[in-house]
Design a protein around this motif. Structure first.
Motif, mmCIF file in Angstrom:
data_model
loop_
_atom_site.group_PDB
_atom_site.id
_atom_site.type_symbol
_atom_site.label_atom_id
_atom_site.label_comp_id
_atom_site.label_asym_id
_atom_site.label_seq_id
_atom_site.Cartn_x
_atom_site.Cartn_y
_atom_site.Cartn_z
ATOM 1 N N UNK A 144 0.817 -1.207 0.000
ATOM 2 C CA UNK A 144 0.000 0.000 0.000
ATOM 3 C C UNK A 144 0.853 1.261 0.000
ATOM 4 N N UNK A 145 1.939 1.284 0.763
ATOM 5 C CA UNK A 145 2.797 2.475 0.778
ATOM 6 C C UNK A 145 3.471 2.655 -0.574
ATOM 7 N N UNK A 146 3.801 1.548 -1.232
ATOM 8 C CA UNK A 146 4.402 1.627 -2.569
ATOM 9 C C UNK A 146 3.383 2.129 -3.590
ATOM 10 N N UNK A 147 2.135 1.692 -3.450
ATOM 11 C CA UNK A 147 1.083 2.170 -4.349
ATOM 12 C C UNK A 147 0.898 3.675 -4.183
ATOM 13 N N UNK A 162 -5.063 6.709 0.219
ATOM 14 C CA UNK A 162 -4.687 7.193 1.557
ATOM 15 C C UNK A 162 -5.612 6.558 2.593
ATOM 16 N N UNK A 163 -6.914 6.569 2.316
ATOM 17 C CA UNK A 163 -7.889 5.951 3.218
ATOM 18 C C UNK A 163 -7.574 4.467 3.391
ATOM 19 N N UNK A 164 -7.207 3.802 2.309
ATOM 20 C CA UNK A 164 -6.891 2.373 2.375
ATOM 21 C C UNK A 164 -5.640 2.103 3.206
ATOM 22 N N UNK A 169 -3.685 -0.394 8.472
ATOM 23 C CA UNK A 169 -3.113 -0.270 9.812
ATOM 24 C C UNK A 169 -4.161 -0.576 10.877
ATOM 25 N N UNK A 170 -5.369 -0.069 10.682
ATOM 26 C CA UNK A 170 -6.424 -0.327 11.661
ATOM 27 C C UNK A 170 -6.752 -1.815 11.736
#
Length: 248
Positions: A144-147, A162-164, A169-170
């Motif tokens: 996700x951070x790479x995306x 960003x929401x994803x 994490x949640x």
């Protein structure tokens, strides 16, 4: 406690079963009450006037009034009609009420409060995510951070992912109750212009740098650093978005 939960589920089921016309009437009346077209202590128009105004039957109006009562917005008093209740009686987590609160003239104060809630709960969840991180969870977070990195120059697309990122994490935290609270409140705020602020590549770059700090702390399984990074990210991001929104 069990009675409250069952009662809440029953109320939710009743709302889903209500005819579309009744739901539409409820939404308009919720907005009118929350935005103080009908202030606390005043009566809603009589049933026949509401029927004429909305072009619906008495059955629909009664269904709508029942829904308003379930939300804590009104109470029926003999001889006085349907009276708007004080705000401390309202169910502030109700999606319709939340959406209307964010549209009020003082809606920014509720968005400030949302940011405070997010900062507290998500910092705690980031710490738990770091402490409970699994290889699978870290792999998903890395993807996700790479995306997000590939979307920095495209603010509109970045916002969705960003929401994803926060969602991953949640879920990693295992704190389902806190996640449900955040999801329920933020889903309504995301449709509010004042919450989103102005999108810019500069803001997105700052956001991605903050995300990286959160990611690095979780990857290192440093719970304290993860909580600190998440808290600083949410507070700083809202400060910038708030200023941007007020300038519009």
């Amino acid at each position: 406690m069990q009675d409250r939960v069952v009662g809440g589920l029953e109320a939710s089921a009743r709302m889903r079963r209500r005819p579309r016309l009744a739901v539409a009437v409820v939404e308009e009346l919720v907005n009118a009450i929350v935005t103080e077209v009908y202030p606390a202590g005043t009566a809603l128009p009589p049933e026949n006037m509401l029927c004429d105004h909305f072009g619906v039957s008495r059955t629909v109006v009664r269904e709508a009034t029942t829904a308003l009562t379930e939300k804590g917005l009104v109470v029926s008093l003999q001889g006085r009609g349907t009276i708007v209740r004080e705000q401390n009686n309202w169910n502030l987590l109700d999606p319709m009420i939340l959406a209307a609160l964010f549209r009020r003239e003082d809606g920014i104060s509720y968005l400030d409060n949302l940011s405070e809630i997010r900062s507290s709960l998500e910092a705690s969840m980031a710490a738990k995510a770091a402490a409970r991180a699994t290889p699978e969870g870290l792999a998903e977070l890395t993807a996700q951070i790479d995306k997000l990195e590939g979307l920095v120059e495209m603010p509109a697309a970045y916002v969705h992912e960003d929401v994803n990122f926060h969602d991953v994490i949640m879920r990693m935290s295992g704190d389902r109750l806190s996640k449900a609270i955040i999801d329920g409140i933020q889903s309504r705020a995301l449709n509010t212009h004042g919450y989103a602020g102005r999108l810019s590549v500069e803001h997105v770059r700052d956001t991605q740098a903050a995300h990286r700090r959160v990611y690095d702390a979780i990857l290192a399984r440093d719970a304290e650093a993860a909580a600190k990074a998440m808290r600083e990210h949410i507070e700083s991001s809202w400060t910038k978005r708030r200023a941007s929104g007020l300038q519009d």
